[in-house]
Design a protein around this motif. Sequence first.
Motif, mmCIF file in Angstrom:
data_model
loop_
_atom_site.group_PDB
_atom_site.id
_atom_site.type_symbol
_atom_site.label_atom_id
_atom_site.label_comp_id
_atom_site.label_asym_id
_atom_site.label_seq_id
_atom_site.Cartn_x
_atom_site.Cartn_y
_atom_site.Cartn_z
ATOM 1 N N LEU A 16 0.836 -1.200 0.000
ATOM 2 C CA LEU A 16 0.000 0.000 0.000
ATOM 3 C C LEU A 16 0.873 1.253 0.000
ATOM 4 O O LEU A 16 0.590 2.215 -0.730
ATOM 5 C CB LEU A 16 -0.930 0.001 1.214
ATOM 6 N N VAL A 163 -3.050 -1.398 8.167
ATOM 7 C CA VAL A 163 -3.478 -2.406 7.200
ATOM 8 C C VAL A 163 -3.765 -3.698 7.961
ATOM 9 O O VAL A 163 -2.952 -4.141 8.787
ATOM 10 C CB VAL A 163 -2.402 -2.646 6.127
ATOM 11 N N ASN A 194 -7.116 -5.841 3.735
ATOM 12 C CA ASN A 194 -6.377 -6.413 2.606
ATOM 13 C C ASN A 194 -6.572 -7.929 2.557
ATOM 14 O O ASN A 194 -6.971 -8.549 3.536
ATOM 15 C CB ASN A 194 -4.890 -6.082 2.735
ATOM 16 N N LEU A 245 -7.294 0.451 -4.873
ATOM 17 C CA LEU A 245 -6.143 1.242 -4.440
ATOM 18 C C LEU A 245 -6.311 2.711 -4.805
ATOM 19 O O LEU A 245 -6.034 3.606 -4.000
ATOM 20 C CB LEU A 245 -4.869 0.691 -5.069
#
Length: 260
Positions: A16, A163, A194, A245
């Motif tokens: 990321l 995350v 994720n 994203l």
Amino acid sequence: MKIAISGKGGVGKTTLSAFLVRWFADQGKSVLAIDADPDANLGNALGVVGASEIPPITAMKDLIAERTESVPGSFGGFFKMNPKVDDLPEKVAVPCGDRIRLMIMGGVKKGGTGCVCPESVLLKNLVHHLILRRDEVVVMDMEAGVEHLGRGTARAVSALITVVEPGRRSVETALRIRRLASDIGLSKLFVVGNKIRNGKDREFLENLLPEFQFLGFLPFDEQIIEADLNGAFASNVSSETRDSLEAIARKLSSMHTAQE
């Protein structure tokens, strides 16, 4: 805009981080990519050739000694607590294409509850400068905590993103990061889910993290794993991954604009 990204190892925080660095650079911004995880992988995730050969700041003993007025390799003694750091981004950051520079912090060996040593003092002052003084986008890939941040910098962080992946250990790490962030007054907390395989994975995270604001969810994508194995930027992700994203990046950008 100053973005800090944290989370348990292996959840995808470096992927990321690399995408956000590239995205903001593509928008015409000057971006400083900071690898503040002792297990440095941001250079590889950005596709930087020879990234593993870039020396971290904590390995630059002469520089540390010069700035902190300490003796390399010594223990104890006196050293400067407010070393000069404002020129370090220009001195040690490595250009990585147009508008992107990479700086690797490195790890500090800690004993007991922490370390007040020349290395840690230099890093703390450098992060303080990067967050409060630099007029550019800063994306910081951190270890699973907020060790590099302090009360003096917390309010200036645009977003601390944790995350998480569908798993209890990842969730527990997110809750611990939230407590640590609260201790230093960092309130702009967000989560990115994720490796989401289905609606059940998403529901699992939402149910266990009800007080977090989710920026988005990223699907499980084999191309990200392949890019990681090859030490390359994950450019061939699925359209679903790329759309997710980009949506996260646009949210961050619009929130920062609204804050200004």
